[in-house]
Design a protein around this motif. Sequence first.
Motif, PDB file in Angstrom:
ATOM      1  N   GLN A  26      53.452  22.365  30.345  1.00 16.35           N
ATOM      2  CA  GLN A  26      54.321  22.376  31.517  1.00 16.35           C
ATOM      3  C   GLN A  26      54.504  23.779  32.085  1.00 16.35           C
ATOM      4  OE1 GLN A  26      57.955  20.314  30.469  1.00 16.35           O
ATOM      5  NE2 GLN A  26      57.008  18.309  30.779  1.00 16.35           N
ATOM      6  N   ASP A  27      54.084  24.795  31.325  1.00 10.90           N
ATOM      7  CA  ASP A  27      54.154  26.174  31.819  1.00 10.90           C
ATOM      8  C   ASP A  27      52.897  26.579  32.574  1.00 10.90           C
ATOM      9  OD1 ASP A  27      52.422  26.165  29.688  1.00 10.90           O
ATOM     10  OD2 ASP A  27      53.405  27.776  28.576  1.00 10.90           O
ATOM     11  N   GLY A  28      51.941  25.643  32.762  1.00 14.64           N
ATOM     12  CA  GLY A  28      50.737  25.938  33.531  1.00 14.64           C
ATOM     13  C   GLY A  28      49.554  26.411  32.725  1.00 14.64           C
ATOM     14  N   TRP A  29      49.690  26.537  31.409  1.00 13.49           N
ATOM     15  CA  TRP A  29      48.571  26.943  30.567  1.00 13.49           C
ATOM     16  C   TRP A  29      47.739  25.725  30.195  1.00 13.49           C
ATOM     17  CZ3 TRP A  29      46.648  31.608  29.180  1.00 13.49           C
ATOM     18  CH2 TRP A  29      47.445  32.727  29.469  1.00 13.49           C
ATOM     19  N   ILE A  30      46.411  25.834  30.353  1.00 16.91           N
ATOM     20  CA  ILE A  30      45.510  24.811  29.862  1.00 16.91           C
ATOM     21  C   ILE A  30      44.800  25.369  28.631  1.00 16.91           C
ATOM     22  CG2 ILE A  30      43.646  25.484  31.458  1.00 16.91           C
ATOM     23  CD1 ILE A  30      42.837  22.462  31.413  1.00 16.91           C
ATOM     24  N   SER A  31      44.772  24.575  27.565  1.00 12.91           N
ATOM     25  CA  SER A  31      44.197  25.018  26.299  1.00 12.91           C
ATOM     26  C   SER A  31      43.151  24.024  25.844  1.00 12.91           C
ATOM     27  CB  SER A  31      45.290  25.134  25.230  1.00 12.91           C
ATOM     28  OG  SER A  31      46.303  26.035  25.637  1.00 12.91           O
ATOM     29  N   ILE A  32      42.050  24.536  25.313  1.00 13.55           N
ATOM     30  CA  ILE A  32      40.963  23.711  24.793  1.00 13.55           C
ATOM     31  C   ILE A  32      40.899  23.924  23.284  1.00 13.55           C
ATOM     32  CG2 ILE A  32      38.504  23.206  24.902  1.00 13.55           C
ATOM     33  CD1 ILE A  32      38.560  24.372  27.764  1.00 13.55           C
ATOM     34  N   VAL A  33      40.930  22.825  22.548  1.00 13.05           N
ATOM     35  CA  VAL A  33      41.021  22.874  21.087  1.00 13.05           C
ATOM     36  C   VAL A  33      39.826  22.163  20.471  1.00 13.05           C
ATOM     37  CG1 VAL A  33      42.373  22.103  19.095  1.00 13.05           C
ATOM     38  CG2 VAL A  33      43.537  22.992  21.127  1.00 13.05           C
ATOM     39  N   ASP A  34      39.227  22.782  19.465  1.00 13.50           N
ATOM     40  CA  ASP A  34      38.220  22.133  18.643  1.00 13.50           C
ATOM     41  C   ASP A  34      38.970  21.249  17.656  1.00 13.50           C
ATOM     42  OD1 ASP A  34      36.460  21.517  16.461  1.00 13.50           O
ATOM     43  OD2 ASP A  34      35.145  23.155  17.082  1.00 13.50           O
ATOM     44  N   VAL A  35      38.925  19.936  17.854  1.00 16.40           N
ATOM     45  CA  VAL A  35      39.762  19.049  17.051  1.00 16.40           C
ATOM     46  C   VAL A  35      39.227  18.871  15.635  1.00 16.40           C
ATOM     47  CG1 VAL A  35      40.641  17.814  19.055  1.00 16.40           C
ATOM     48  CG2 VAL A  35      38.580  16.985  17.920  1.00 16.40           C
ATOM     49  N   ARG A  36      37.944  19.134  15.417  1.00 15.57           N
ATOM     50  CA  ARG A  36      37.383  18.996  14.075  1.00 15.57           C
ATOM     51  C   ARG A  36      37.765  20.186  13.191  1.00 15.57           C
ATOM     52  NH1 ARG A  36      34.088  14.656  14.230  1.00 15.57           N
ATOM     53  NH2 ARG A  36      33.178  14.079  16.244  1.00 15.57           N
ATOM     54  N   ARG A  37      37.796  21.378  13.782  1.00 18.66           N
ATOM     55  CA  ARG A  37      38.168  22.568  13.013  1.00 18.66           C
ATOM     56  C   ARG A  37      39.649  22.910  13.150  1.00 18.66           C
ATOM     57  NH1 ARG A  37      35.572  27.408  14.663  1.00 18.66           N
ATOM     58  NH2 ARG A  37      35.323  26.539  16.763  1.00 18.66           N
ATOM     59  N   GLY A  38      40.305  22.310  14.156  1.00 22.92           N
ATOM     60  CA  GLY A  38      41.722  22.570  14.336  1.00 22.92           C
ATOM     61  C   GLY A  38      42.032  23.956  14.852  1.00 22.92           C
ATOM     62  N   VAL A  39      41.169  24.467  15.747  1.00 21.24           N
ATOM     63  CA  VAL A  39      41.374  25.819  16.265  1.00 21.24           C
ATOM     64  C   VAL A  39      41.322  25.818  17.788  1.00 21.24           C
ATOM     65  CG1 VAL A  39      40.439  26.934  14.209  1.00 21.24           C
ATOM     66  CG2 VAL A  39      38.908  26.378  16.108  1.00 21.24           C
ATOM     67  N   LEU A  40      42.086  26.731  18.375  1.00 20.26           N
ATOM     68  CA  LEU A  40      42.070  26.943  19.813  1.00 20.26           C
ATOM     69  C   LEU A  40      40.810  27.721  20.175  1.00 20.26           C
ATOM     70  CD1 LEU A  40      43.658  26.902  22.575  1.00 20.26           C
ATOM     71  CD2 LEU A  40      44.611  29.103  21.876  1.00 20.26           C
ATOM     72  N   THR A  41      40.025  27.196  21.129  1.00 14.76           N
ATOM     73  CA  THR A  41      38.776  27.865  21.494  1.00 14.76           C
ATOM     74  C   THR A  41      38.854  28.610  22.818  1.00 14.76           C
ATOM     75  OG1 THR A  41      37.917  25.858  22.548  1.00 14.76           O
ATOM     76  CG2 THR A  41      37.422  26.181  20.209  1.00 14.76           C
ATOM     77  N   ALA A  42      39.725  28.167  23.726  1.00 15.67           N
ATOM     78  CA  ALA A  42      39.838  28.843  25.021  1.00 15.67           C
ATOM     79  C   ALA A  42      41.124  28.411  25.704  1.00 15.67           C
ATOM     80  CB  ALA A  42      38.640  28.519  25.913  1.00 15.67           C
ATOM     81  N   SER A  43      41.623  29.264  26.582  1.00 15.57           N
ATOM     82  CA  SER A  43      42.812  28.904  27.360  1.00 15.57           C
ATOM     83  C   SER A  43      42.853  29.742  28.625  1.00 15.57           C
ATOM     84  CB  SER A  43      44.098  29.121  26.547  1.00 15.57           C
ATOM     85  OG  SER A  43      44.261  30.488  26.223  1.00 15.57           O
ATOM     86  N   SER A  44      43.570  29.248  29.617  1.00  9.19           N
ATOM     87  CA  SER A  44      43.778  30.017  30.847  1.00  9.19           C
ATOM     88  C   SER A  44      45.035  29.496  31.529  1.00  9.19           C
ATOM     89  CB  SER A  44      42.569  29.912  31.787  1.00  9.19           C
ATOM     90  OG  SER A  44      42.352  28.573  32.192  1.00  9.19           O
TER      91      SER A  44
END
Length: 245
Positions: A26-44
């Motif tokens: 809701q703060d405008g950040w989009i985040s992409i997560v690798d769901v198999r490894r459970g890690v954040l891969t990119a955001s903007s």
Amino acid sequence: EIDATGAMIASLDLDPAGDRAAGLGQDGWISIVDVRRGVLTASSHLDVAGLGHVTFSRNGRWILVAGKRRPGPADVLADRAIVIDAADAGIVGELVDGAPISSAEFSHDSTRALTASRAGSVRIWCIPSCDSDGEQLLHGAPVTCARFTPDGLSVVSGTEAGPRSEVSLWELSTGVRRVLAGRQRDRIESIDVTRDGQRIVADSRDLVIATWSLDGRPLSSFSAWTLPIETRWTPDGQRLVTLGR
């Protein structure tokens, strides 16, 4: 559990392979997560007010960010949709309509996108260039939802015009519009097309769920038990699933 955005999630989608999730905070950040490894891969961060829905393209390469599917009375709808590169969360381009966008989606081959606006039009866009592709499909009433047929040759749309609310089938090569006859008498809430492209379903605020063949022939209609929010065909096209409230 992965704290990817630091804010309440407004929308979430999985890529077709099930390997990544895209979340819009809701703060405008989009985040992409690798769901198999459970890690954040990119955001903007997207500095556009009124965004609230994310969708992956079917090839998993792009993400479309647009306004809420079901806005509340106090919500503001963005006048544009944002195309994101799913690899690095970079902004590829904007689909600027100039009017509040009520619906946006990719074509099945991921080469185009559409936006439907409260000003009564549907626009087609080339992906990833984000250039307009052809003339607007003008309805004369606010468009609430729109979807490509699987072959990409047509668009099905629904409007909000009280007792004159309509479901329409548009042939993109000619711009010819066919209004599908039905007993709905209120806002069209959602539309879906079977995977084989042969049947259409639409639900409306007056609790009517109706189906048609792709040539516009009415097939069946019935009343929902509760106010429908979204109706979808099962993958085999034999059943309908309705989310209500």
